[in-house]
Design a protein around this motif. Structure first.
Motif, PDB file in Angstrom:
ATOM      1  N   ARG A  96       0.817  -1.218   0.000  1.00 22.90           N
ATOM      2  CA  ARG A  96       0.000   0.000   0.000  1.00 22.90           C
ATOM      3  C   ARG A  96       0.852   1.270   0.000  1.00 22.90           C
ATOM      4  O   ARG A  96       0.304   2.367  -0.117  1.00 22.90           O
ATOM      5  CB  ARG A  96      -0.902  -0.003   1.245  1.00 22.90           C
ATOM      6  N   ARG A  97       2.167   1.093   0.134  1.00 27.58           N
ATOM      7  CA  ARG A  97       3.082   2.234   0.210  1.00 27.58           C
ATOM      8  C   ARG A  97       2.664   3.201   1.323  1.00 27.58           C
ATOM      9  O   ARG A  97       2.538   4.409   1.129  1.00 27.58           O
ATOM     10  CB  ARG A  97       3.140   2.965  -1.130  1.00 27.58           C
ATOM     11  N   LEU A  98       2.453   2.624   2.480  1.00 27.39           N
ATOM     12  CA  LEU A  98       2.046   3.405   3.640  1.00 27.39           C
ATOM     13  C   LEU A  98       3.247   4.001   4.330  1.00 27.39           C
ATOM     14  O   LEU A  98       4.390   3.558   4.147  1.00 27.39           O
ATOM     15  CB  LEU A  98       1.262   2.516   4.617  1.00 27.39           C
ATOM     16  N   LEU A  99       2.971   4.999   5.156  1.00 28.35           N
ATOM     17  CA  LEU A  99       4.032   5.607   5.958  1.00 28.35           C
ATOM     18  C   LEU A  99       4.433   4.630   7.066  1.00 28.35           C
ATOM     19  O   LEU A  99       3.723   3.656   7.340  1.00 28.35           O
ATOM     20  CB  LEU A  99       3.532   6.927   6.541  1.00 28.35           C
ATOM     21  N   PRO A 100       5.561   4.858   7.706  1.00 25.48           N
ATOM     22  CA  PRO A 100       6.027   3.922   8.740  1.00 25.48           C
ATOM     23  C   PRO A 100       4.955   3.627   9.797  1.00 25.48           C
ATOM     24  O   PRO A 100       4.208   4.508  10.215  1.00 25.48           O
ATOM     25  CB  PRO A 100       7.243   4.634   9.334  1.00 25.48           C
ATOM     26  N   ILE A 101       4.934   2.372  10.240  1.00 25.90           N
ATOM     27  CA  ILE A 101       3.982   1.904  11.248  1.00 25.90           C
ATOM     28  C   ILE A 101       4.775   1.347  12.422  1.00 25.90           C
ATOM     29  O   ILE A 101       5.713   0.574  12.246  1.00 25.90           O
ATOM     30  CB  ILE A 101       3.062   0.809  10.666  1.00 25.90           C
ATOM     31  N   SER A 102       4.388   1.734  13.627  1.00 22.20           N
ATOM     32  CA  SER A 102       5.015   1.200  14.832  1.00 22.20           C
ATOM     33  C   SER A 102       3.967   0.452  15.646  1.00 22.20           C
ATOM     34  O   SER A 102       2.771   0.760  15.592  1.00 22.20           O
ATOM     35  CB  SER A 102       5.633   2.326  15.672  1.00 22.20           C
ATOM     36  N   TYR A 103       4.434  -0.515  16.420  1.00 19.50           N
ATOM     37  CA  TYR A 103       3.496  -1.336  17.194  1.00 19.50           C
ATOM     38  C   TYR A 103       4.223  -1.929  18.390  1.00 19.50           C
ATOM     39  O   TYR A 103       5.448  -2.007  18.444  1.00 19.50           O
ATOM     40  CB  TYR A 103       2.918  -2.458  16.327  1.00 19.50           C
ATOM     41  N   GLU A 104       3.406  -2.370  19.342  1.00 15.17           N
ATOM     42  CA  GLU A 104       3.909  -3.031  20.558  1.00 15.17           C
ATOM     43  C   GLU A 104       2.885  -4.080  20.966  1.00 15.17           C
ATOM     44  O   GLU A 104       1.688  -3.793  21.057  1.00 15.17           O
ATOM     45  CB  GLU A 104       4.119  -2.016  21.672  1.00 15.17           C
ATOM     46  N   ILE A 105       3.349  -5.302  21.240  1.00 17.81           N
ATOM     47  CA  ILE A 105       2.455  -6.408  21.570  1.00 17.81           C
ATOM     48  C   ILE A 105       2.686  -6.822  23.023  1.00 17.81           C
ATOM     49  O   ILE A 105       3.825  -7.022  23.450  1.00 17.81           O
ATOM     50  CB  ILE A 105       2.681  -7.610  20.637  1.00 17.81           C
ATOM     51  N   THR A 106       1.594  -6.975  23.760  1.00 20.78           N
ATOM     52  CA  THR A 106       1.665  -7.414  25.159  1.00 20.78           C
ATOM     53  C   THR A 106       1.560  -8.942  25.211  1.00 20.78           C
ATOM     54  O   THR A 106       1.167  -9.591  24.237  1.00 20.78           O
ATOM     55  CB  THR A 106       0.525  -6.798  25.973  1.00 20.78           C
ATOM     56  N   PRO A 107       1.899  -9.560  26.359  1.00 17.19           N
ATOM     57  CA  PRO A 107       1.816 -11.024  26.471  1.00 17.19           C
ATOM     58  C   PRO A 107       0.393 -11.539  26.249  1.00 17.19           C
ATOM     59  O   PRO A 107      -0.590 -10.865  26.532  1.00 17.19           O
ATOM     60  CB  PRO A 107       2.298 -11.307  27.899  1.00 17.19           C
ATOM     61  N   GLN A 108       0.320 -12.743  25.762  1.00 22.22           N
ATOM     62  CA  GLN A 108      -0.967 -13.384  25.481  1.00 22.22           C
ATOM     63  C   GLN A 108      -1.702 -13.723  26.776  1.00 22.22           C
ATOM     64  O   GLN A 108      -1.094 -14.141  27.760  1.00 22.22           O
ATOM     65  CB  GLN A 108      -0.731 -14.662  24.668  1.00 22.22           C
ATOM     66  N   GLN A 109      -3.029 -13.549  26.754  1.00 20.36           N
ATOM     67  CA  GLN A 109      -3.842 -13.850  27.929  1.00 20.36           C
ATOM     68  C   GLN A 109      -5.138 -14.517  27.491  1.00 20.36           C
ATOM     69  O   GLN A 109      -5.628 -14.280  26.385  1.00 20.36           O
ATOM     70  CB  GLN A 109      -4.165 -12.568  28.704  1.00 20.36           C
ATOM     71  N   PRO A 110      -5.719 -15.359  28.372  1.00 18.30           N
ATOM     72  CA  PRO A 110      -7.023 -15.972  28.051  1.00 18.30           C
ATOM     73  C   PRO A 110      -8.137 -14.938  28.120  1.00 18.30           C
ATOM     74  O   PRO A 110      -8.091 -14.003  28.922  1.00 18.30           O
ATOM     75  CB  PRO A 110      -7.190 -17.051  29.123  1.00 18.30           C
ATOM     76  N   VAL A 111      -9.145 -15.095  27.295  1.00 14.98           N
ATOM     77  CA  VAL A 111     -10.283 -14.169  27.266  1.00 14.98           C
ATOM     78  C   VAL A 111     -11.573 -14.966  27.209  1.00 14.98           C
ATOM     79  O   VAL A 111     -11.598 -16.138  26.829  1.00 14.98           O
ATOM     80  CB  VAL A 111     -10.215 -13.208  26.059  1.00 14.98           C
ATOM     81  N   THR A 112     -12.666 -14.304  27.588  1.00 14.65           N
ATOM     82  CA  THR A 112     -14.003 -14.881  27.480  1.00 14.65           C
ATOM     83  C   THR A 112     -14.798 -14.020  26.510  1.00 14.65           C
ATOM     84  O   THR A 112     -14.973 -12.835  26.755  1.00 14.65           O
ATOM     85  CB  THR A 112     -14.708 -14.904  28.846  1.00 14.65           C
ATOM     86  N   PRO A 113     -15.264 -14.584  25.400  1.00 16.15           N
ATOM     87  CA  PRO A 113     -15.993 -13.770  24.425  1.00 16.15           C
ATOM     88  C   PRO A 113     -17.313 -13.268  24.974  1.00 16.15           C
ATOM     89  O   PRO A 113     -17.899 -13.873  25.873  1.00 16.15           O
ATOM     90  CB  PRO A 113     -16.195 -14.715  23.242  1.00 16.15           C
ATOM     91  N   ASP A 114     -17.759 -12.158  24.455  1.00 15.59           N
ATOM     92  CA  ASP A 114     -19.033 -11.570  24.850  1.00 15.59           C
ATOM     93  C   ASP A 114     -19.839 -11.282  23.581  1.00 15.59           C
ATOM     94  O   ASP A 114     -19.457 -10.403  22.807  1.00 15.59           O
ATOM     95  CB  ASP A 114     -18.804 -10.281  25.635  1.00 15.59           C
ATOM     96  N   PRO A 115     -20.916 -11.993  23.276  1.00 20.78           N
ATOM     97  CA  PRO A 115     -21.545 -13.012  24.120  1.00 20.78           C
ATOM     98  C   PRO A 115     -20.736 -14.298  24.162  1.00 20.78           C
ATOM     99  O   PRO A 115     -19.910 -14.539  23.294  1.00 20.78           O
ATOM    100  CB  PRO A 115     -22.895 -13.235  23.447  1.00 20.78           C
ATOM    101  N   ARG A 116     -20.997 -15.099  25.201  1.00 20.47           N
ATOM    102  CA  ARG A 116     -20.239 -16.330  25.406  1.00 20.47           C
ATOM    103  C   ARG A 116     -20.458 -17.292  24.238  1.00 20.47           C
ATOM    104  O   ARG A 116     -21.564 -17.495  23.779  1.00 20.47           O
ATOM    105  CB  ARG A 116     -20.660 -16.991  26.716  1.00 20.47           C
ATOM    106  N   VAL A 117     -19.361 -17.851  23.759  1.00 16.64           N
ATOM    107  CA  VAL A 117     -19.386 -18.773  22.635  1.00 16.64           C
ATOM    108  C   VAL A 117     -18.774 -20.093  23.091  1.00 16.64           C
ATOM    109  O   VAL A 117     -17.744 -20.112  23.760  1.00 16.64           O
ATOM    110  CB  VAL A 117     -18.590 -18.209  21.434  1.00 16.64           C
ATOM    111  N   ALA A 118     -19.435 -21.198  22.732  1.00 14.44           N
ATOM    112  CA  ALA A 118     -18.906 -22.519  23.076  1.00 14.44           C
ATOM    113  C   ALA A 118     -17.692 -22.816  22.202  1.00 14.44           C
ATOM    114  O   ALA A 118     -17.783 -22.819  20.975  1.00 14.44           O
ATOM    115  CB  ALA A 118     -19.986 -23.582  22.877  1.00 14.44           C
TER     116      ALA A 118
END
Length: 229
Positions: A121-143
């Motif tokens: 896409r020839r985009l301008l520079p992108i920066s990012y930071e990722i935190t440690p993975q954690q368990p989540v519960t979807p809302d609404p709850r999904v089996a």
């Protein structure tokens, strides 16, 4: 020979004759028939008692066989239903695994996708930071069955020439992985005389989600609340 003495002046009373019923007199003629009848009755009663016992045993055996048959049919129906579900959902499952939703998270694939989109896409520079993975519960709850939903939060910053840069970037990124956009703030920058100078900046929070094998943790949630699709 002994003579029976009698008292003088008294006479001997004659014996009283008692009439015997004819069936008593003639019992000797039917005694074998009566004995045969008694034996037949005894045999009949024994046969009835034995037959009732056999009937109860047969009923118990039939009930047991019925239970075994029902259990076998239930197992067969369960296995057949699983086969149909596998045939139905296997293509979608393989597609999700190919895109990285199922299995261990692959951060290198995410970063490579961001780099490729930026170059295409020839985009301008992108920066990012990722935190440690954690368990989540979807809302609404999904089996999720035997899988646990996890998410890794990414704080992403990108400078843009116009708003479409952000929309196109997220659209391309969605094709290459599964994530949810928690929030996104766009800020207008000051005017610049340079043609390729950014006019806008965006700060977004993305939650990269994966399904990994393991029982879902009760009450698990992401640090900033529940992940929403």
């Amino acid at each position: 020979m002994n003579a029976v003495a009698t008292l003088p002046g008294k006479k001997k009373k004659p014996a009283i004759a008692v009439a015997v019923p004819y069936w008593v007199r003639e019992f000797a003629l039917i005694r074998w028939g009566v004995a045969a009848l008694a034996c037949g009755l005894a045999v009949g009663v024994a046969a009835v008692v034995y037959s009732n016992g056999q009937l109860r045993d047969a009923s118990a055996t039939r009930a047991h066989v019925q239970q075994v048959r029902d259990a076998a049919y239930a197992r067969y129906a369960y296995a057949d239903n699983e086969k149909r579900e596998i045939r139905t959902f296997q293509p979608a499952f393989l597609a999700m695994r190919e895109r990285g939703l199922v299995g261990e998270e692959n951060r290198l694939a995410w970063l490579d996708a961001i780099r490729r989109i930026q170059e295409e896409r020839r985009l301008l520079p992108i920066s990012y930071e990722i935190t440690p993975q954690q368990p989540v519960t979807p809302d609404p709850r999904v089996a999720t069955g035997d899988y646990q939903l996890h998410a890794s939060r990414m704080a992403l910053h990108m400078d843009m020439l116009h708003e479409l840069d952000l929309f196109n970037f997220l659209e391309d990124l969605r094709v290459r992985g599964y994530f949810t956009v928690q929030d996104c703030a766009i800020k207008r920058l000051g005017a610049s005389s340079q043609a390729d100078a950014p006019a806008l900046s965006a700060d977004c929070t993305l939650n990269w989600v994966t399904l990994t094998p393991g029982a879902p943790a009760p009450g698990a949630a992401s640090p900033a609340g529940r992940a929403k699709p």
